[in-house]
Write a protein that holds these residues in place. Structure first.
Motif, PDB file in Angstrom:
ATOM      1  N   PRO A   1      -9.658  -8.151  50.332  1.00 44.78           N
ATOM      2  CA  PRO A   1      -9.680  -9.366  51.166  1.00 44.78           C
ATOM      3  C   PRO A   1     -10.684  -9.234  52.310  1.00 44.78           C
ATOM      4  N   VAL A   2     -11.469 -10.279  52.517  1.00 43.82           N
ATOM      5  CA  VAL A   2     -12.416 -10.330  53.635  1.00 43.82           C
ATOM      6  C   VAL A   2     -12.358 -11.712  54.267  1.00 43.82           C
ATOM      7  N   THR A   3     -12.867 -11.783  55.480  1.00 46.55           N
ATOM      8  CA  THR A   3     -12.996 -13.058  56.177  1.00 46.55           C
ATOM      9  C   THR A   3     -14.470 -13.370  56.357  1.00 46.55           C
ATOM     10  N   VAL A   4     -14.886 -14.542  55.933  1.00 47.76           N
ATOM     11  CA  VAL A   4     -16.266 -14.983  56.107  1.00 47.76           C
ATOM     12  C   VAL A   4     -16.334 -15.894  57.325  1.00 47.76           C
ATOM     13  N   LEU A   5     -17.289 -15.634  58.193  1.00 49.71           N
ATOM     14  CA  LEU A   5     -17.438 -16.397  59.432  1.00 49.71           C
ATOM     15  C   LEU A   5     -18.407 -17.545  59.200  1.00 49.71           C
ATOM     16  N   TYR A   6     -17.875 -18.734  59.049  1.00 48.19           N
ATOM     17  CA  TYR A   6     -18.710 -19.901  58.766  1.00 48.19           C
ATOM     18  C   TYR A   6     -19.136 -20.570  60.065  1.00 48.19           C
ATOM     19  N   THR A   7     -20.293 -20.178  60.568  1.00 47.66           N
ATOM     20  CA  THR A   7     -20.883 -20.848  61.725  1.00 47.66           C
ATOM     21  C   THR A   7     -21.759 -21.998  61.238  1.00 47.66           C
ATOM     22  N   ASP A   8     -22.174 -22.851  62.154  1.00 50.62           N
ATOM     23  CA  ASP A   8     -23.097 -23.924  61.779  1.00 50.62           C
ATOM     24  C   ASP A   8     -24.374 -23.338  61.194  1.00 50.62           C
TER      25      ASP A   8
ATOM     26  N   SER B   1      -6.542 -13.166  50.941  1.00 47.44           N
ATOM     27  CA  SER B   1      -5.710 -13.143  52.137  1.00 47.44           C
ATOM     28  C   SER B   1      -4.925 -14.446  52.250  1.00 47.44           C
ATOM     29  N   GLY B   2      -3.918 -14.451  53.123  1.00 45.27           N
ATOM     30  CA  GLY B   2      -3.050 -15.608  53.242  1.00 45.27           C
ATOM     31  C   GLY B   2      -3.725 -16.828  53.826  1.00 45.27           C
ATOM     32  N   THR B   3      -4.661 -16.613  54.758  1.00 50.75           N
ATOM     33  CA  THR B   3      -5.323 -17.726  55.424  1.00 50.75           C
ATOM     34  C   THR B   3      -6.772 -17.791  54.994  1.00 50.75           C
ATOM     35  N   VAL B   4      -7.187 -18.927  54.490  1.00 50.96           N
ATOM     36  CA  VAL B   4      -8.557 -19.082  54.003  1.00 50.96           C
ATOM     37  C   VAL B   4      -9.201 -20.268  54.701  1.00 50.96           C
ATOM     38  N   HIS B   5     -10.332 -20.020  55.354  1.00 54.31           N
ATOM     39  CA  HIS B   5     -11.070 -21.089  56.007  1.00 54.31           C
ATOM     40  C   HIS B   5     -12.434 -21.196  55.331  1.00 54.31           C
ATOM     41  N   VAL B   6     -12.475 -21.925  54.227  1.00 54.74           N
ATOM     42  CA  VAL B   6     -13.706 -22.095  53.459  1.00 54.74           C
ATOM     43  C   VAL B   6     -13.993 -23.585  53.368  1.00 54.74           C
TER      44      VAL B   6
ATOM     45  N   LYS C   1     -27.566 -22.212  56.068  1.00 48.91           N
ATOM     46  CA  LYS C   1     -28.330 -21.295  55.219  1.00 48.91           C
ATOM     47  C   LYS C   1     -27.675 -21.089  53.865  1.00 48.91           C
ATOM     48  N   GLY C   2     -26.465 -21.591  53.645  1.00 43.20           N
ATOM     49  CA  GLY C   2     -25.683 -21.247  52.469  1.00 43.20           C
ATOM     50  C   GLY C   2     -26.054 -22.041  51.233  1.00 43.20           C
TER      51      GLY C   2
ATOM     52  N   ASP D   1     -24.995  -9.689  54.326  1.00 45.81           N
ATOM     53  CA  ASP D   1     -25.852 -10.842  54.595  1.00 45.81           C
ATOM     54  C   ASP D   1     -26.429 -10.796  56.004  1.00 45.81           C
ATOM     55  N   ALA D   2     -27.585 -11.432  56.163  1.00 49.98           N
ATOM     56  CA  ALA D   2     -28.318 -11.395  57.436  1.00 49.98           C
ATOM     57  C   ALA D   2     -27.956 -12.534  58.371  1.00 49.98           C
ATOM     58  N   ASP D   3     -27.104 -13.457  57.939  1.00 47.60           N
ATOM     59  CA  ASP D   3     -26.872 -14.663  58.731  1.00 47.60           C
ATOM     60  C   ASP D   3     -25.658 -14.584  59.646  1.00 47.60           C
ATOM     61  N   GLY D   4     -25.002 -13.422  59.690  1.00 42.57           N
ATOM     62  CA  GLY D   4     -23.888 -13.246  60.599  1.00 42.57           C
ATOM     63  C   GLY D   4     -22.541 -13.652  60.066  1.00 42.57           C
ATOM     64  N   GLN D   5     -22.425 -13.927  58.764  1.00 43.19           N
ATOM     65  CA  GLN D   5     -21.143 -14.399  58.254  1.00 43.19           C
ATOM     66  C   GLN D   5     -20.237 -13.260  57.773  1.00 43.19           C
ATOM     67  N   HIS D   6     -20.758 -12.051  57.665  1.00 40.59           N
ATOM     68  CA  HIS D   6     -19.922 -10.931  57.239  1.00 40.59           C
ATOM     69  C   HIS D   6     -19.430 -10.128  58.436  1.00 40.59           C
ATOM     70  N   ARG D   7     -18.233  -9.546  58.291  1.00 38.77           N
ATOM     71  CA  ARG D   7     -17.646  -8.741  59.359  1.00 38.77           C
ATOM     72  C   ARG D   7     -17.795  -7.256  59.022  1.00 38.77           C
TER      73      ARG D   7
END
Length: 240
Positions: free
Chosen positions: A206-213, A132-137, A218-219, A100-106
Motif C-alpha cells: 500500500p502507498v499513498t500518491v500525493l495528487y497536487t495540481d 489501503s483503507g482510504t483512497v484519494h484518487v 503532468k499525469g 517519479d519526479a513530480d512530487g507525487q511519491h512518498r
C-alpha cells in the motif's frame, strides 16, 4: 555528472545498497525539492534528464544526486532504462527504486517497498493506491487505472490492484533482466508484462500518491491510457 554524496545518517546507512532512479522531463520547478526529500533516506540517487527544455539539469546539478542526461527526449521508459543501467554499474547496488519526479511519491512508501523485497522475500515490490483503507484518487485516474488492470492479461495474472504505479522496487536479478523497449508511457504496461512472464516473486505494498495540481497536470489522461493499451495490443500481436 554530479557525484557529491548526501550527508550520512543511520537511516541512509540502512539503504546504502539502494539506488533511486528518477526520470526527469521539464521538472525544473520541483525536481530540486523532490531530490532534497529523497536524500535524507536514500543517499544514492540518479536523475536522468530526458532532454528537458527547461532548467531541470541545472537544478539537479546543484543537488547531491548523480545526473545522467539524454541529449534529446526519448520518453520515460528510455530514461528509466538508462537510470537502471547506470545504477546497476555502481558498486554495492542491490535494490533499485523507480521514483517519479513530480512530487507525487512518498519517500516513506519507497522505504517500505525496499523492506518488502529485502525482508519479505519478494524480487519486486509494486506500489498500490488501492490496498489501503482510504483512497484519494481523482475519478478519471481511477477509471483509467481500473480499466488497465481489468483488461491487461499480465496484470490479471499477477493479481495486481494497481497496474500503473510508478513507485517500484526491484532487486538486482530483476533489474538486470528488465529491458525496457517502449520509450513512452507504455513502458509501465511493458514492465508488468515482463514481470508476469519472468517467474519472479512480485508483491504489492500500500502507498499513498500525493495528487497536487502540478502532478495532476503532468499525469496520464484517459486517451493516453487508451493509446497505451492499443500500443501493447499491437506489440503482443507481433510477438511470436
Amino acid at each position: 555528472m554530479q557525484t557529491a554524496e548526501a550527508p550520512g545518517s543511520a537511516e541512509t546507512a540502512e539503504f546504502d545498497d539502494v539506488w533511486v532512479v528518477i526520470p526527469v522531463y521539464n521538472e525544473g520547478s520541483v525536481i530540486a525539492d523532490v531530490v532534497a526529500g529523497v536524500l535524507p533516506t536514500f543517499r544514492n540517487v540518479v536523475c536522468v534528464d530526458d532532454g528537458s527544455r527547461d532548467d531541470s539539469a541545472d537544478q539537479i546539478s546543484h543537488t547531491a544526486a548523480h545526473l545522467v542526461s539524454h541529449p534529446v527526449n526519448l520518453g520515460q521508459g528510455a530514461a528509466l532504462q538508462t537510470g537502471l543501467e547506470y545504477a546497476l554499474l555502481q558498486p554495492g547496488s542491490e535494490y533499485f527504486v523507480t521514483f517519479d519526479a513530480d512530487g507525487q511519491h512518498r519517500v516513506e512508501d519507497a522505504a517500505e517497498l525496499v523492506r518488502a523485497v529485502r525482508d519479505g522475500g519478494a524480487d519486486v515490490a509494486l506500489g498500490s493506491r488501492f490496498l489501503s483503507g482510504t483512497v484519494h484518487v481523482p475519478w478519471l485516474k481511477r477509471a483509467l487505472l481500473k480499466t488497465v488492470a481489468a483488461v491487461s492479461p499480465a496484470a490479471r495474472r499477477l493479481e495486481l490492484t494497481d497496474a500503473h504505479n510508478g513507485l517500484r522496487v526491484l532487486n538486482r536479478p530483476a533489474a538486470s533482466q528488465l529491458k525496457i523497449t517502449m520509450n513512452g508511457m507504455a513502458h509501465a504496461s511493458e514492465i508488468v508484462d515482463y514481470l508476469a512472464r519472468s517467474g519472479l516473486e512480485v508483491t504489492e505494498v500500500p502507498v499513498t500518491v500525493l495528487y497536487t495540481d502540478y502532478s495532476k497536470a503532468k499525469g496520464q489522461s484517459l486517451i493516453n491510457g487508451v493509446n497505451i493499451l492499443f500500443d501493447l495490443s499491437l506489440r503482443s500481436r507481433r510477438t511470436p
